[in-house]
Motif scaffolding. Sequence first.
Motif, PDB file in Angstrom:
ATOM      1  N   LEU B  89      46.108 -18.912 -26.284  1.00  0.00           N
ATOM      2  CA  LEU B  89      46.623 -17.550 -26.476  1.00  0.00           C
ATOM      3  C   LEU B  89      46.161 -16.983 -27.810  1.00  0.00           C
ATOM      4  N   GLN B 173      53.825 -20.366 -27.012  1.00  0.00           N
ATOM      5  CA  GLN B 173      53.497 -18.940 -27.093  1.00  0.00           C
ATOM      6  C   GLN B 173      52.881 -18.609 -28.435  1.00  0.00           C
ATOM      7  N   PHE B 174      52.163 -17.512 -28.430  1.00  0.00           N
ATOM      8  CA  PHE B 174      51.575 -17.001 -29.674  1.00  0.00           C
ATOM      9  C   PHE B 174      51.605 -15.484 -29.591  1.00  0.00           C
ATOM     10  N   ALA B 175      52.003 -14.853 -30.669  1.00  0.00           N
ATOM     11  CA  ALA B 175      51.977 -13.384 -30.731  1.00  0.00           C
ATOM     12  C   ALA B 175      51.520 -12.985 -32.111  1.00  0.00           C
ATOM     13  N   LYS B 176      50.783 -11.891 -32.173  1.00  0.00           N
ATOM     14  CA  LYS B 176      50.371 -11.417 -33.500  1.00  0.00           C
ATOM     15  C   LYS B 176      50.451  -9.902 -33.538  1.00  0.00           C
ATOM     16  N   VAL B 177      50.800  -9.405 -34.696  1.00  0.00           N
ATOM     17  CA  VAL B 177      50.869  -7.962 -34.854  1.00  0.00           C
ATOM     18  C   VAL B 177      49.622  -7.475 -35.560  1.00  0.00           C
ATOM     19  N   ALA B 270      58.718  -7.880 -38.340  1.00  0.00           N
ATOM     20  CA  ALA B 270      57.933  -8.164 -37.137  1.00  0.00           C
ATOM     21  C   ALA B 270      58.025  -9.642 -36.764  1.00  0.00           C
ATOM     22  N   VAL B 273      61.162 -10.260 -34.847  1.00  0.00           N
ATOM     23  CA  VAL B 273      61.082  -9.769 -33.466  1.00  0.00           C
ATOM     24  C   VAL B 273      60.198 -10.701 -32.628  1.00  0.00           C
ATOM     25  N   MET B 274      59.043 -11.051 -33.167  1.00  0.00           N
ATOM     26  CA  MET B 274      58.122 -11.903 -32.400  1.00  0.00           C
ATOM     27  C   MET B 274      58.737 -13.269 -32.144  1.00  0.00           C
ATOM     28  N   ARG B 276      61.917 -14.070 -31.943  1.00  0.00           N
ATOM     29  CA  ARG B 276      62.948 -13.958 -30.917  1.00  0.00           C
ATOM     30  C   ARG B 276      62.316 -13.860 -29.537  1.00  0.00           C
ATOM     31  N   ARG B 277      61.336 -12.955 -29.411  1.00  0.00           N
ATOM     32  CA  ARG B 277      60.733 -12.756 -28.081  1.00  0.00           C
ATOM     33  C   ARG B 277      60.025 -14.008 -27.583  1.00  0.00           C
ATOM     34  N   TRP B 281      60.598 -16.228 -24.271  1.00  0.00           N
ATOM     35  CA  TRP B 281      59.561 -16.422 -23.238  1.00  0.00           C
ATOM     36  C   TRP B 281      59.377 -17.900 -22.943  1.00  0.00           C
TER      37      TRP B 281
ATOM     38  N   SER C 461      47.214  -8.910 -28.349  1.00  0.00           N
ATOM     39  CA  SER C 461      47.968  -9.691 -29.332  1.00  0.00           C
ATOM     40  C   SER C 461      49.269 -10.238 -28.766  1.00  0.00           C
ATOM     41  N   ASN C 462      49.611  -9.842 -27.542  1.00  0.00           N
ATOM     42  CA  ASN C 462      50.694 -10.514 -26.830  1.00  0.00           C
ATOM     43  C   ASN C 462      52.033 -10.382 -27.564  1.00  0.00           C
ATOM     44  N   THR C 463      52.376  -9.167 -27.948  1.00  0.00           N
ATOM     45  CA  THR C 463      53.605  -8.989 -28.722  1.00  0.00           C
ATOM     46  C   THR C 463      54.793  -8.590 -27.864  1.00  0.00           C
ATOM     47  N   GLU C 467      59.489  -5.816 -23.445  1.00  0.00           N
ATOM     48  CA  GLU C 467      60.648  -5.597 -24.305  1.00  0.00           C
ATOM     49  C   GLU C 467      60.387  -4.455 -25.277  1.00  0.00           C
ATOM     50  N   LEU C 663      58.690  -3.148 -32.646  1.00  0.00           N
ATOM     51  CA  LEU C 663      57.583  -3.570 -33.505  1.00  0.00           C
ATOM     52  C   LEU C 663      56.797  -2.380 -34.052  1.00  0.00           C
ATOM     53  N   LEU C 665      54.610  -0.546 -32.450  1.00  0.00           N
ATOM     54  CA  LEU C 665      53.229  -0.529 -31.961  1.00  0.00           C
ATOM     55  C   LEU C 665      53.112   0.479 -30.817  1.00  0.00           C
TER      56      LEU C 665
END
Lengths: 166, 294, 788
Positions: B89, B173-177, B270, B273-274, B276-277, B281, C461-463, C467, C663, C665
């Motif tokens: 990811l 999981q991986f998320a980035k802003v 951020a 939030v990431m 938590r989400r 997931w 980026s899968n944020t 949600e 976020l 975005l």
Amino acid sequence: MKVTFTVNGRPTEADDVWEGESLLYVLRERVGLPGSKNACEQGECGSCTVYLDGDPVCSCLVAAGQVQDREVGTVEGLAQGDTLDPVQQAFVDAGAVQCGFCTPGLLVQTHDLLNRAHHPSDAEIREALSGNLCRCTGYEKIMDAVRLAAARKADARDAAPTGLEG
Amino acid sequence: MEFLRPATWEEALAVKAQHPSAVPIAGGTDVMVDLNFDRHRPDALLDLNRIHELHTWQIADDDTVRLGASVPYSKIIDALPDRLPGLALGARTVGSPQIRNRGSVGGNLGGASPAGDAHPPLLASGATVEAASVRGTRLIPIDDFYLGVKRNALEPDELIRAIHIPSATGPQQFAKVGTRNAMVIAVCSFAVALHPRARDVRTGIGSAAPTPRRASEAEAFIRAELDDTGLWTSAGELPLSTAKRFGELVARAAAPIDDVRGSAAYRRHALAVMARRTLLWTWNDHRATGRAAA
Amino acid sequence: MAALTKPKNLQDVAAPGRDGVGASPLRPDGILKVKGDFAYSSDLWHEDMLWGMALRSPHARARILSVDVSAALAQPGVYAVLTHEDIPGSKFYGLEIRDQPVLAIDEVRFHGEPIVIVAADHPETARRAIAKIVVEYDVLPSIGPVEALDPERYGYVHAPADYKAHAFGNIVHSQHIHHGDGDSAEVRALADVIVRGEYEVGMQDQAFLGPESGLAVPAEDGGIDLYIATQWLHVDRQQMCPVLGLPPEKVRLTLAGVGGAFGGREDISMQVHACLLAQHTGKPVKIVYNREESFFGHVHRHPATMVFEHGATRDGRLVFVKAEIVLDGGAYASTSPAVVGNAASLGIGPYVIPHAAVDATAVYTNNPPCGAMRGFGAVQMCFGYETQMDRLAAELGLDPVELRRMNAMEQGSVLPTGQVVDAPAPVAELLRRVKEMPLPEVENWRTADGPDVRELPGGLSNTTHGEGVVRGIGYAVGIKNVGFSEGFDDYSTARVRLEVIGGAPVALVHTAMAEVGQGGITVHAQIVRTELGVDQVTMAPADTRVGSAGSTSASRQTYMTGGAVKQAAEAVRAVVLARGRDRYGWAPAFAAGLRLAGGKALTAAGEVVADLVDLLGDEPVDETTEFRHRPTEAFDKVTGQGFGHVQYTFCAHRAVVDVDVELGLVKVIELAAAQDVGKAINPLAVVGQIHGGSTQGLGLAVMEEIIVRDGKVRNPSFTDYLIPTILDTPPMPVDVLELADAHAPYGLRGAGEAPTLSSTPAIVAAIRAATGLPLNRVPVRPEHLTGT
Ligand SMILES: Cc1cc2nc3c(=O)[nH]c(=O)nc-3n(C[C@H](O)[C@H](O)[C@H](O)COP(=O)(O)OP(=O)(O)OC[C@H]3O[C@@H](n4cnc5c(N)ncnc54)[C@H](O)[C@@H]3O)c2cc1C
Ligand code: FES
Ligand code: FES
């Protein structure tokens, strides 16, 4: 240093290459192939995209010495003589070319996409082309061009003889 | 400047021992930008492209993936999404397809930028870096690898040969802003991995401290919470309040700065939030697969 | 003369000529461009060529105490190291005001100002030489737009004596507009509600992809040939000649391939530097900026701070507007005066407002110089007035589109400059059209396999998997002038030659118009086909051997150089038909009634009376003409009254966005546009312009800003100056309206800029609708949306 490699199927040699030079510089300034473009030299725009051993890469980020004995394919190698590749023709026909500075990189990247995915969805096209910036077109006509090229290639495949005459 | 092109790993180590200041170049996606913009003029470049084994991976008996340092991100996305879902990811968010065809985890580790997208998943999966020199081989736990902004634990004569990453035993999981929907350097990033067999949860934070780091307090909290409430066994729903608290603790683990990419306050926000989400997931995935298995 | 009514002589006269005006023939340069064979300015190469490079200031404001170039000069492979002392002629240049040093003299006024130039045998040699130049600075505190207004306290960007007539204090230019009774107490009393807002627009960059570049070749006559990517060959030359100390005939410019422009090539960048180095070394010199240098090497869009007050009656009729605008002009004037004129005169938007008081001012600062960028002063204002319209609608409880339509200007309306709009102005209609377009699907990111992150804010980026995602819709409309304004003698020159080659009539078009990607050359060929009835049209390279075409800016080239080509073709046609009078004894009135189509001369009824090949014979017809639009006049300095603009152009947008409100975005889901283009000379190209302009507006709305702190540019790269990728850019349905402007060739209306105006405020309005936040600044950052 000297670098020997294959470009568009032709053995090529570049002399007096400074060790810090990029493949992009060698192509543009040393072997007479300025088709790959130099919009950023930091990997962000994709205008310099070429095939390196079959994978599209940013030639501005490949050190010249790294291509020794390897195969490079550039925009200049897409057409067969005067016959444009379907991707090239579609970009012209769809109005996907304005200033054209992004075009060479987009063509190589699209060419690769359509080799891997015959019927890409819009989201797939966008993901595949997300490393190719275009400042003129807003990408709408580029989307049209990719869809057009995909459709024409599909037609050509359908029309191609499937028998044993090969 | 010299351009050194060892053909084998042994040769590469010998060359590096002779020229400790030589800069290794793999995909070149970091090194070449520095060269093109005159930020760095090393005495020598040490090209790793000819060393075939660096582009390969093996699966060990214990299911650990031994990922060659130069395997490009696109290969990880195509070939290893099941074993290394978090890293895959993260890999998918690196630059563009062209960058992913060249850039490698070895290069990400070599550069040790706090914004590197491989770091959080490596931290969350508990990877180990195989570093080698003519003096021998060391296995550096990922937790000990990052020393400072763009500084890592390698000695001047060492090269990264491979990264050992345990195959996932649970969701990751991986998320980035970033301020763009593709091709963007992380403003901040977060990875989480559930390790159901070990009843463990690990994390990784990117671009929100001088080095990539884990959120240890958040990990301890969620470990305890899952144990105490028997959720590992029951595979019940994770309360939102728990996920929120986890997010807050992740944010607290960060030490971000203000820069052109984002403010420190935003980064903290951020991350919360990431975290938590992504926790929800992974937990929901875990429950779904748990149910499917049951 | 009796008409021959043989059916075989009849032509289909109703259809436009093949690939003529109104068709969408393919670009003549398209094949070259897709083959990689098109020669851009950075692709040029010459035997023995040297590479030029500049040393630029790391400081925004500093005195230069000393410059030591000896080590650079001593380096092997270095052919020249020049400072301002080596300039043979004038040391200054500038588009409107010659206030910019070619190379810094004793002082630097912005981060990135060039100080020394070097020519060497390889770019790396040049870089190493530059690294060896030692400059001692006395760094001074930089003057920003706030400090600029108090020069006694913070200082002057230029010595007051240097401002000469054009400026005072640090003010480059200001323009006041007083309309009706302005914002007097009586006027204010008429308004039931007054909405006040303060707005800010960040510094946007043109970010054309082809870097500044060119090749200067010294000629045997002591002159120079320059192959260059620019927007305006003749004005480049006009600025260069005094510096080089050469007469115009010895400075010959030829347009090389241009990789986009958008205003960023209106000023000169490396032109003089390359020529100075070529002059000095006697060798061809190529300069190619890298992306970082490009950010320092051209002007940007003016950052603006704007305070608006709008007064209206309860039922939504606008009563007055008051606007105060300060534009950050940066260290040198560039086109700031004209940008101020636009901001002031277009500052209330496409609305009928009985009273207005507008003040626009540009200041000198130690920030990067600002000048032309697509939309030119109108972009910033549009963000301000359109935000005000939304706020007013909210205040009055009215639908925002309805409020706009109620107050929309139309043909016959009086602008605050007193000018009566004497061409169609379908503002209300454009709004109606964008509003009526079908809306895109809701939650389009849901798929059978779960959420498709590519369709969600944050993208790859899968944020989010849904949600926090809230949809919003916003509208905006804008007004832009076309062509050069305020009494400027705006003209373009075209030469058209018609001759028989290989048995067929062939036309040649020669202009100095800069083809920067917009498709002007396609349009010129279409016009010639329509006017002269020929199939084959060739384009001569644009150069200074023919008269000026004016700039490829201000949405003016199809109007102006298109108009010039049309006029020259008409002149050619007159000569051709006059030959018919000699040859066939046509009466003058009969000849005047003929047209050329399909290689024949025809009567109005479509009857063929002669073959073009026979009419032409062996003698080519070659005509050069200058085309001018109706004269405009300067705005009165005190009241701002005057017939300042020749034509207006309008575009409306509807933006649909998904915002991850947690976020901060944004994903723009769709950006629909409706624009009146008078006449779509080339429908494919005009839609391409609308797409491109809309996307640049999208960039300004959510990501694009050159971040400057204390005069220092913090993000001069494509890593940190982000422009939209294909994943950030949504589908953009376009509705093109064609209401002819009787004053313009074919009734056409300049089209390139208008879409850049309204796209930004429409997107921000949509984000506001999703978040409920005021959002008074663009670009909108995640911090603004999350309060962090
Ligand atoms: C346009 C663009 C976008 C990018 N986007 C992202 C992004 O989104 N996320 C992200 O994380 N990164 C991004 N990057 C940075 C870069 O692509 C990654 O850091 C990548 O992982 C680097 O890998 P590489 O093989 O190209 O490294 P290289 O550039 O070859 O090397 C990087 C560093 O590692 C060292 N090194 C390489 N291999 C070894 C080894 N085996 N042993 C020891 N040292 C070694 C090098 O000496 C150098 O210091 C981006 C870069 C570009 C140009
Ligand atoms: S020039 Fe290589 S990516 Fe821009
Ligand atoms: S056509 Fe100009 S950048 Fe794409």
